[in-house]
Write a protein that holds these residues in place. Structure first.
Motif, PDB file in Angstrom:
ATOM      1  N   GLU A 194       0.833  -1.211   0.000  1.00  0.00           N
ATOM      2  CA  GLU A 194       0.000   0.000   0.000  1.00  0.00           C
ATOM      3  C   GLU A 194       0.858   1.247   0.000  1.00  0.00           C
ATOM      4  O   GLU A 194       0.533   2.234  -0.682  1.00  0.00           O
ATOM      5  CB  GLU A 194      -0.937  -0.001   1.213  1.00  0.00           C
ATOM      6  CG  GLU A 194      -1.817   1.227   1.282  1.00  0.00           C
ATOM      7  CD  GLU A 194      -3.094   0.993   2.068  1.00  0.00           C
ATOM      8  OE1 GLU A 194      -3.593   1.957   2.666  1.00  0.00           O
ATOM      9  OE2 GLU A 194      -3.617  -0.140   2.064  1.00  0.00           O
ATOM     10  N   ALA A 195       1.933   1.240   0.773  1.00  0.00           N
ATOM     11  CA  ALA A 195       2.814   2.412   0.818  1.00  0.00           C
ATOM     12  C   ALA A 195       3.460   2.666  -0.543  1.00  0.00           C
ATOM     13  O   ALA A 195       3.698   3.814  -0.920  1.00  0.00           O
ATOM     14  CB  ALA A 195       3.891   2.208   1.880  1.00  0.00           C
ATOM     15  N   ALA A 196       3.699   1.600  -1.304  1.00  0.00           N
ATOM     16  CA  ALA A 196       4.353   1.747  -2.609  1.00  0.00           C
ATOM     17  C   ALA A 196       3.378   2.154  -3.702  1.00  0.00           C
ATOM     18  O   ALA A 196       3.730   2.908  -4.626  1.00  0.00           O
ATOM     19  CB  ALA A 196       5.041   0.433  -2.996  1.00  0.00           C
ATOM     20  N   GLN A 197       2.129   1.683  -3.615  1.00  0.00           N
ATOM     21  CA  GLN A 197       1.175   1.903  -4.706  1.00  0.00           C
ATOM     22  C   GLN A 197       0.362   3.187  -4.549  1.00  0.00           C
ATOM     23  O   GLN A 197      -0.077   3.775  -5.527  1.00  0.00           O
ATOM     24  CB  GLN A 197       0.236   0.706  -4.819  1.00  0.00           C
ATOM     25  CG  GLN A 197       0.946  -0.564  -5.269  1.00  0.00           C
ATOM     26  CD  GLN A 197       0.008  -1.738  -5.410  1.00  0.00           C
ATOM     27  OE1 GLN A 197      -1.118  -1.721  -4.916  1.00  0.00           O
ATOM     28  NE2 GLN A 197       0.454  -2.781  -6.098  1.00  0.00           N
ATOM     29  N   HIS A 198       0.096   3.589  -3.353  1.00  0.00           N
ATOM     30  CA  HIS A 198      -0.651   4.818  -3.083  1.00  0.00           C
ATOM     31  C   HIS A 198      -2.069   4.808  -3.656  1.00  0.00           C
ATOM     32  O   HIS A 198      -2.723   5.852  -3.721  1.00  0.00           O
ATOM     33  CB  HIS A 198       0.082   6.058  -3.635  1.00  0.00           C
ATOM     34  CG  HIS A 198       1.476   6.211  -3.119  1.00  0.00           C
ATOM     35  ND1 HIS A 198       1.766   6.459  -1.794  1.00  0.00           N
ATOM     36  CD2 HIS A 198       2.678   6.113  -3.751  1.00  0.00           C
ATOM     37  CE1 HIS A 198       3.075   6.546  -1.631  1.00  0.00           C
ATOM     38  NE2 HIS A 198       3.654   6.333  -2.804  1.00  0.00           N
TER      39      HIS A 198
END
Length: 330
Positions: A194-198
Motif C-alpha cells: 500500500e505504501a508503494a502503490q498509493h
C-alpha cells in the motif's frame, strides 16, 4: 391466531451511533477550524458542572455502553460550529473522559484530535499519555504509551499499528508503525504494497484479505477485511472483464464476514443477505405468547430498532374462516 415465528435484530442506539463513523478516522473535521486559545481549567470545570446539571439523565448512565453513547454524542456536538471556547472544551474533555471509562479507544483519540484542532497549545502526545493511562489493561494503550517514550520499539509498533489500522481505522498513522514492527510478514507485506502503490489495486486487496484471514481474529480481522472492501469498492467502477469479475468475487467472499453499517442501511429495501450482516442481537420470537423478554436493557434516553427478517411471514386465521398470510409490513 398467529401461528408462525420470526427473528429480529435488536439494534441498540449506542451501537448505531458507534458504527456510523467506523469507516474513517473519527472526529477529524474536513477542514480544521481556526484554533482558539484554551480557556482556563477553572472555567472548563465550571462548564462541565453546568453540562452535568443540564443533562443529568444522560450523565447518570453507568454502563460502558451508556457512557460510550454519550461520548459519541458529545463529540458530535463538539463538531457543530458556534460553541464558545469554554463549551467546546468542556464537551471534548468529557468525551475523552467517558470514552476512556467505556474503553473506547477510537473515540478517545478522535476527541483528542478535535481538541488539538480546536485550541492552540494542545500537545497531542501529552493528552494521549494522560488519557490512555486509564486504559492500561488494553495492549494497544500500553503500546501507544510505550511509543511516546521509545519510538523505535518494534513490538509496541506492531501492536499499536494493528490496532490503529484495523480497529480505529486510522490507516495513515498505522501503516508506518506496521512497517516498523516485527512478527507479521503478511501484514507487513500488505502495508508495504500500500505504501508503494498509493492507490487500491486487486493485488493490494488480496494482500489485505490474506493478512486478515491468516494473522487476525475478531475486530482486527473485520477491520482488515473492511480495508480491503473499501479498496475494492473504489476499484470496481473502473474495472471491466476478468478484473471486474475478480473484484466482485473477492467482495462476495468477504462481505458476509463484515457487519453492515446500520447508518447506511435503506431499511425499506433491506435484503435477507443484508439482514444477516446487521450487528445486533438475534432473537427467535414465538408468535403465540403475548410478550417475549428480549433481554435487552435500556438506560434512560436509549432506544432500539427492531428489524424483522425480510422473508418472514405471518399466518392469521380471521373469524375461523379467512386464512391470511402476510409479510412483516402487513
Amino acid at each position: 391466531m398467529l401461528s408462525s415465528t420470526f427473528s429480529a435484530w435488536f439494534l441498540c442506539a449506542a451501537v448505531l451511533v458507534g458504527a456510523a463513523g467506523a469507516a474513517e478516522p473519527l472526529g477529524v473535521p474536513a477542514a480544521a477550524p481556526l484554533a482558539m486559545s484554551q480557556p482556563s481549567a477553572d472555567a472548563v470545570r465550571a462548564q462541565i458542572t453546568r453540562l452535568h446539571k443540564d443533562h443529568a439523565e444522560k450523565f447518570a448512565r453507568r454502563t460502558a455502553r451508556g457512557k460510550d453513547a454519550l461520548a459519541h454524542d458529545l463529540l458530535a456536538d463538539a463538531g457543530v460550529s458556534g460553541h464558545p471556547p469554554v463549551e467546546q472544551a468542556a464537551l471534548l474533555r468529557e468525551a475523552i473522559r467517558l470514552a476512556g471509562e467505556a474503553d473506547d479507544g477510537p473515540t478517545l483519540l478522535a476527541a483528542i484530535d478535535r481538541l488539538a484542532a480546536s485550541f492552540t497549545g494542545v500537545v497531542v502526545a501529552d493528552e494521549r499519555r494522560k488519557a490512555l493511562g486509564h486504559l492500561k489493561r488494553q495492549p494497544y494503550a500500553v503500546a501507544l504509551i510505550t511509543l511516546l517514550d521509545t519510538p523505535g520499539d518494534e513490538h509496541a509498533a506492531t501492536t499499536a499499528g494493528r490496532w490503529l489500522g484495523a480497529v480505529a481505522g486510522r490507516w495513515a498513522e498505522a501503516l508506518p508503525l506496521i512497517l516498523m514492527g516485527s512478527g507479521d510478514p503478511l501484514l507487513q507485506a500488505a502495508a508495504k504494497l500500500e505504501a508503494a502503490q498509493h492507490a487500491p489495486t486487486l493485488e493490494l486487496a488480496q494482500a489485505w484479505i490474506d493478512a486478515a484471514r491468516k494473522t487476525a481474529t475478531g475486530p482486527e480481522q473485520i477491520g482488515l477485511l473492511k480495508h480491503a472492501e473499501r479498496g475494492l469498492e473504489q476499484l470496481l467502477p473502473g474495472l471491466v472483464g476478468d478484473d471486474a469479475q475478480r473484484a466482485r468475487t473477492l467482495l462476495d467472499g468477504i462481505l458476509p464476514q463484515i457487519p453492515l453499517d446500520p447508518a447506511l442501511v435503506d431499511w425499506d429495501k433491506l435484503t435477507a443477505l443484508q439482514w444477516d450482516r446487521l450487528p445486533g442481537v438475534t432473537l427467535s420470537l414465538v408468535a403465540r405468547p403475548d410478550r417475549t423478554d428480549s433481554g435487552v436493557l435500556l438506560e434512560p434516553g436509549e432506544s432500539v430498532r427492531i428489524v424483522a427478517h425480510p422473508t418472514d411471514t405471518w399466518s392469521f386465521v380471521v373469524d375461523s374462516k379467512e386464512h391470511v398470510v402476510t409479510g412483516w409490513r402487513g
